[in-house]
Design a protein around this motif. Structure first.
Motif, PDB file in Angstrom:
ATOM      1  N   SER A  19       0.837  -1.205   0.000  1.00 39.93           N
ATOM      2  CA  SER A  19       0.000   0.000   0.000  1.00 39.93           C
ATOM      3  C   SER A  19       0.872   1.256   0.000  1.00 39.93           C
ATOM      4  CB  SER A  19      -0.967   0.000   1.180  1.00 39.93           C
ATOM      5  OG  SER A  19      -0.284   0.143   2.395  1.00 39.93           O
ATOM      6  N   ASP A  20       2.038   1.214   0.663  1.00 40.98           N
ATOM      7  CA  ASP A  20       2.967   2.346   0.624  1.00 40.98           C
ATOM      8  C   ASP A  20       3.501   2.560  -0.787  1.00 40.98           C
ATOM      9  OD1 ASP A  20       2.619   2.748   3.315  1.00 40.98           O
ATOM     10  OD2 ASP A  20       4.554   1.886   3.907  1.00 40.98           O
ATOM     11  N   GLU A  21       3.835   1.476  -1.479  1.00 45.42           N
ATOM     12  CA  GLU A  21       4.323   1.580  -2.863  1.00 45.42           C
ATOM     13  C   GLU A  21       3.243   2.109  -3.777  1.00 45.42           C
ATOM     14  OE1 GLU A  21       6.096  -2.018  -4.328  1.00 45.42           O
ATOM     15  OE2 GLU A  21       7.468  -2.137  -2.615  1.00 45.42           O
ATOM     16  N   GLY A  22       2.016   1.646  -3.589  1.00 41.45           N
ATOM     17  CA  GLY A  22       0.897   2.119  -4.402  1.00 41.45           C
ATOM     18  C   GLY A  22       0.661   3.610  -4.205  1.00 41.45           C
ATOM     19  N   ALA A  23       0.784   4.077  -2.988  1.00 41.04           N
ATOM     20  CA  ALA A  23       0.592   5.507  -2.693  1.00 41.04           C
ATOM     21  C   ALA A  23       1.687   6.347  -3.333  1.00 41.04           C
ATOM     22  CB  ALA A  23       0.537   5.740  -1.192  1.00 41.04           C
ATOM     23  N   GLN A  24       2.898   5.803  -3.401  1.00 44.90           N
ATOM     24  CA  GLN A  24       4.013   6.539  -3.991  1.00 44.90           C
ATOM     25  C   GLN A  24       3.862   6.638  -5.503  1.00 44.90           C
ATOM     26  OE1 GLN A  24       7.591   4.579  -2.723  1.00 44.90           O
ATOM     27  NE2 GLN A  24       7.391   5.277  -0.618  1.00 44.90           N
ATOM     28  N   HIS A  25       3.226   5.637  -6.131  1.00 45.22           N
ATOM     29  CA  HIS A  25       3.108   5.624  -7.579  1.00 45.22           C
ATOM     30  C   HIS A  25       1.802   6.219  -8.077  1.00 45.22           C
ATOM     31  CE1 HIS A  25       6.750   3.516  -7.426  1.00 45.22           C
ATOM     32  NE2 HIS A  25       6.346   2.277  -7.582  1.00 45.22           N
ATOM     33  N   SER A  26       0.866   6.505  -7.182  1.00 41.61           N
ATOM     34  CA  SER A  26      -0.423   7.070  -7.612  1.00 41.61           C
ATOM     35  C   SER A  26      -0.269   8.576  -7.811  1.00 41.61           C
ATOM     36  CB  SER A  26      -1.506   6.781  -6.572  1.00 41.61           C
ATOM     37  OG  SER A  26      -1.278   7.551  -5.418  1.00 41.61           O
ATOM     38  N   PRO A  27      -1.156   9.196  -8.577  1.00 44.24           N
ATOM     39  CA  PRO A  27      -1.073  10.666  -8.777  1.00 44.24           C
ATOM     40  C   PRO A  27      -1.158  11.429  -7.459  1.00 44.24           C
ATOM     41  CG  PRO A  27      -2.627   9.681 -10.338  1.00 44.24           C
ATOM     42  CD  PRO A  27      -2.214   8.599  -9.395  1.00 44.24           C
ATOM     43  N   GLU A  28      -1.966  10.925  -6.485  1.00 44.69           N
ATOM     44  CA  GLU A  28      -2.062  11.626  -5.208  1.00 44.69           C
ATOM     45  C   GLU A  28      -0.771  11.482  -4.410  1.00 44.69           C
ATOM     46  OE1 GLU A  28      -4.602   8.943  -5.577  1.00 44.69           O
ATOM     47  OE2 GLU A  28      -5.757  10.318  -6.803  1.00 44.69           O
ATOM     48  N   GLY A  29      -0.047  10.347  -4.568  1.00 43.47           N
ATOM     49  CA  GLY A  29       1.174  10.093  -3.795  1.00 43.47           C
ATOM     50  C   GLY A  29       2.399  10.733  -4.395  1.00 43.47           C
ATOM     51  N   SER A  30       2.299  11.305  -5.575  1.00 43.96           N
ATOM     52  CA  SER A  30       3.477  11.894  -6.231  1.00 43.96           C
ATOM     53  C   SER A  30       3.683  13.324  -5.827  1.00 43.96           C
ATOM     54  CB  SER A  30       3.333  11.825  -7.752  1.00 43.96           C
ATOM     55  OG  SER A  30       3.252  10.485  -8.154  1.00 43.96           O
TER      56      SER A  30
END
Length: 109
Positions: A98-109
């Motif tokens: 979930s941390d990796e997904g957040a980093q790669h999502s538009p909101e996490g960038s």
């Protein structure tokens, strides 16, 4: 807890000397010189172990001044409760994902 935090915890408690430190600190805080005397280890070696425990979030250190003005470093246990089973490991890996997904999502960038 992600897998890095789980590994830090396991590494910290995976040493006989660090288990002894936790045992000595269980009743309450101690200053480094007293803890070193009780364990029969040098202060530099004790600091190395305490640093590992502190990074894993198992102990907390703080400086206090004695009545005669000497700085004493005290350590005490931090509250912790970790249960190691398959679910704990799966939850840590899911936290990583979930941390990796957040980093790669538009909101996490």
């Amino acid at each position: 807890m992600d897998s890095e935090e789980l590994l830090a915890f396991l590494s910290a408690v995976g040493h006989a000397q660090r288990i002894r430190i936790i045992t000595e600190l269980a009743p309450g805080q101690l200053y480094v010189s007293e803890l070193a005397r009780r364990l029969g280890v040098s202060r530099p070696l004790l600091y190395m172990h305490l640093e590992r425990l502190e990074k894993a979030g198992l102990v907390v250190g703080r400086l206090e001044l004695s009545d005669d003005g000497k700085a004493l470093k005290y350590f005490e246990l931090a509250p912790f409760d970790v249960r190691l089973n398959v679910d704990t490991i799966l939850a840590a890996v899911q936290e990583d994902a979930s941390d990796e997904g957040a980093q790669h999502s538009p909101e996490g960038s």
